[in-house]
Design a protein around this motif. Sequence first.
Motif, PDB file in Angstrom:
ATOM      1  N   ALA A 149      29.238  41.095  24.395  1.00 35.24           N
ATOM      2  CA  ALA A 149      29.543  41.602  25.731  1.00 35.24           C
ATOM      3  C   ALA A 149      30.220  40.504  26.541  1.00 35.24           C
ATOM      4  CB  ALA A 149      28.268  42.055  26.423  1.00 35.24           C
ATOM      5  N   PRO A 150      31.132  40.872  27.422  1.00 33.37           N
ATOM      6  CA  PRO A 150      31.804  39.858  28.255  1.00 33.37           C
ATOM      7  C   PRO A 150      30.833  39.249  29.258  1.00 33.37           C
ATOM      8  CG  PRO A 150      32.426  42.055  28.951  1.00 33.37           C
ATOM      9  CD  PRO A 150      31.611  42.217  27.705  1.00 33.37           C
ATOM     10  N   ASP A 151      31.170  38.072  29.714  1.00 30.14           N
ATOM     11  CA  ASP A 151      30.383  37.396  30.746  1.00 30.14           C
ATOM     12  C   ASP A 151      30.696  37.961  32.123  1.00 30.14           C
ATOM     13  OD1 ASP A 151      29.199  35.253  29.062  1.00 30.14           O
ATOM     14  OD2 ASP A 151      31.298  34.683  28.817  1.00 30.14           O
ATOM     15  N   ILE A 152      31.942  38.402  32.306  1.00 29.62           N
ATOM     16  CA  ILE A 152      32.419  38.824  33.625  1.00 29.62           C
ATOM     17  C   ILE A 152      33.135  40.164  33.527  1.00 29.62           C
ATOM     18  CG2 ILE A 152      34.047  38.276  35.501  1.00 29.62           C
ATOM     19  CD1 ILE A 152      33.574  35.325  34.805  1.00 29.62           C
ATOM     20  N   PHE A 153      32.807  41.059  34.445  1.00 32.47           N
ATOM     21  CA  PHE A 153      33.549  42.295  34.624  1.00 32.47           C
ATOM     22  C   PHE A 153      34.392  42.101  35.875  1.00 32.47           C
ATOM     23  CE2 PHE A 153      33.950  46.336  36.903  1.00 32.47           C
ATOM     24  CZ  PHE A 153      34.616  47.087  35.960  1.00 32.47           C
ATOM     25  N   LEU A 154      35.690  42.117  35.725  1.00 28.94           N
ATOM     26  CA  LEU A 154      36.602  41.868  36.841  1.00 28.94           C
ATOM     27  C   LEU A 154      37.133  43.195  37.368  1.00 28.94           C
ATOM     28  CD1 LEU A 154      38.074  39.747  38.546  1.00 28.94           C
ATOM     29  CD2 LEU A 154      39.831  39.671  36.784  1.00 28.94           C
ATOM     30  N   SER A 155      36.750  43.512  38.580  1.00 31.86           N
ATOM     31  CA  SER A 155      37.206  44.735  39.234  1.00 31.86           C
ATOM     32  C   SER A 155      38.201  44.344  40.316  1.00 31.86           C
ATOM     33  CB  SER A 155      36.008  45.450  39.860  1.00 31.86           C
ATOM     34  OG  SER A 155      36.424  46.603  40.551  1.00 31.86           O
ATOM     35  N   TYR A 156      39.284  45.075  40.400  1.00 30.03           N
ATOM     36  CA  TYR A 156      40.327  44.715  41.366  1.00 30.03           C
ATOM     37  C   TYR A 156      41.157  45.932  41.710  1.00 30.03           C
ATOM     38  CZ  TYR A 156      43.340  44.902  37.276  1.00 30.03           C
ATOM     39  OH  TYR A 156      44.016  45.332  36.161  1.00 30.03           O
ATOM     40  N   ASN A 157      41.833  45.848  42.838  1.00 25.34           N
ATOM     41  CA  ASN A 157      42.769  46.878  43.268  1.00 25.34           C
ATOM     42  C   ASN A 157      44.076  46.679  42.507  1.00 25.34           C
ATOM     43  OD1 ASN A 157      44.951  48.088  44.861  1.00 25.34           O
ATOM     44  ND2 ASN A 157      43.367  48.455  46.394  1.00 25.34           N
TER      45      ASN A 157
ATOM     46  N   LYS B  20      44.869  38.571  37.557  1.00 22.54           N
ATOM     47  CA  LYS B  20      45.210  37.887  36.309  1.00 22.54           C
ATOM     48  C   LYS B  20      44.967  36.390  36.429  1.00 22.54           C
ATOM     49  CE  LYS B  20      48.848  37.307  32.821  1.00 22.54           C
ATOM     50  NZ  LYS B  20      48.270  36.062  32.377  1.00 22.54           N
ATOM     51  N   LEU B  21      45.244  35.816  37.591  1.00 18.71           N
ATOM     52  CA  LEU B  21      44.967  34.394  37.803  1.00 18.71           C
ATOM     53  C   LEU B  21      43.478  34.104  37.609  1.00 18.71           C
ATOM     54  CD1 LEU B  21      47.156  33.678  40.976  1.00 18.71           C
ATOM     55  CD2 LEU B  21      47.648  33.012  38.607  1.00 18.71           C
ATOM     56  N   PHE B  22      42.636  34.972  38.166  1.00 15.90           N
ATOM     57  CA  PHE B  22      41.196  34.808  38.004  1.00 15.90           C
ATOM     58  C   PHE B  22      40.787  35.000  36.544  1.00 15.90           C
ATOM     59  CE2 PHE B  22      41.200  35.387  42.569  1.00 15.90           C
ATOM     60  CZ  PHE B  22      40.168  34.556  42.986  1.00 15.90           C
ATOM     61  N   ALA B  23      41.293  36.059  35.914  1.00 16.40           N
ATOM     62  CA  ALA B  23      40.947  36.329  34.518  1.00 16.40           C
ATOM     63  C   ALA B  23      41.344  35.163  33.625  1.00 16.40           C
ATOM     64  CB  ALA B  23      41.615  37.626  34.045  1.00 16.40           C
ATOM     65  N   ASP B  24      42.528  34.628  33.835  1.00 21.15           N
ATOM     66  CA  ASP B  24      42.995  33.488  33.040  1.00 21.15           C
ATOM     67  C   ASP B  24      42.131  32.249  33.273  1.00 21.15           C
ATOM     68  OD1 ASP B  24      45.007  35.093  32.030  1.00 21.15           O
ATOM     69  OD2 ASP B  24      46.583  34.222  33.288  1.00 21.15           O
ATOM     70  N   ALA B  25      41.755  32.012  34.525  1.00 17.43           N
ATOM     71  CA  ALA B  25      40.916  30.847  34.842  1.00 17.43           C
ATOM     72  C   ALA B  25      39.527  30.988  34.230  1.00 17.43           C
ATOM     73  CB  ALA B  25      40.815  30.665  36.356  1.00 17.43           C
TER      74      ALA B  25
ATOM     75  N   GLY C  17      36.084  29.284  29.255  1.00 15.23           N
ATOM     76  CA  GLY C  17      35.254  29.712  28.131  1.00 15.23           C
ATOM     77  C   GLY C  17      34.440  30.964  28.374  1.00 15.23           C
ATOM     78  N   LEU C  18      34.733  31.682  29.440  1.00 15.33           N
ATOM     79  CA  LEU C  18      34.002  32.905  29.746  1.00 15.33           C
ATOM     80  C   LEU C  18      34.756  34.122  29.223  1.00 15.33           C
ATOM     81  CD1 LEU C  18      33.111  32.005  33.423  1.00 15.33           C
ATOM     82  CD2 LEU C  18      31.549  32.032  31.474  1.00 15.33           C
ATOM     83  N   GLY C  19      34.013  35.090  28.728  1.00 11.74           N
ATOM     84  CA  GLY C  19      34.615  36.347  28.305  1.00 11.74           C
ATOM     85  C   GLY C  19      34.829  37.234  29.520  1.00 11.74           C
TER      86      GLY C  19
END
Length: 58
Positions: free
Chosen positions: A4-12, A20-25, A30-32
């Motif tokens: 399972a991923p470490d982070i679920f990124l929700s965005y408009n 994408k900047l946040f997801a890449d960072a 090392g976080l999924g």
Amino acid sequence: MTPAPDIFLSYNREDQARAKLFADAFAAAGLGVWWDTALNVAATGGTSTMPNAGDQRS
């Protein structure tokens, strides 16, 4: 089985470039990250992320 991923990124959708900047960072640290670049929640009544929402790590 994929962990399972470490982070679920929700965005408009309007903020996809910024998200994408946040997801890449997060990934570089090392976080999924689970985020969907093609998901259109408005078109699905907001229900399409729910099956995956419970899969995050606690």
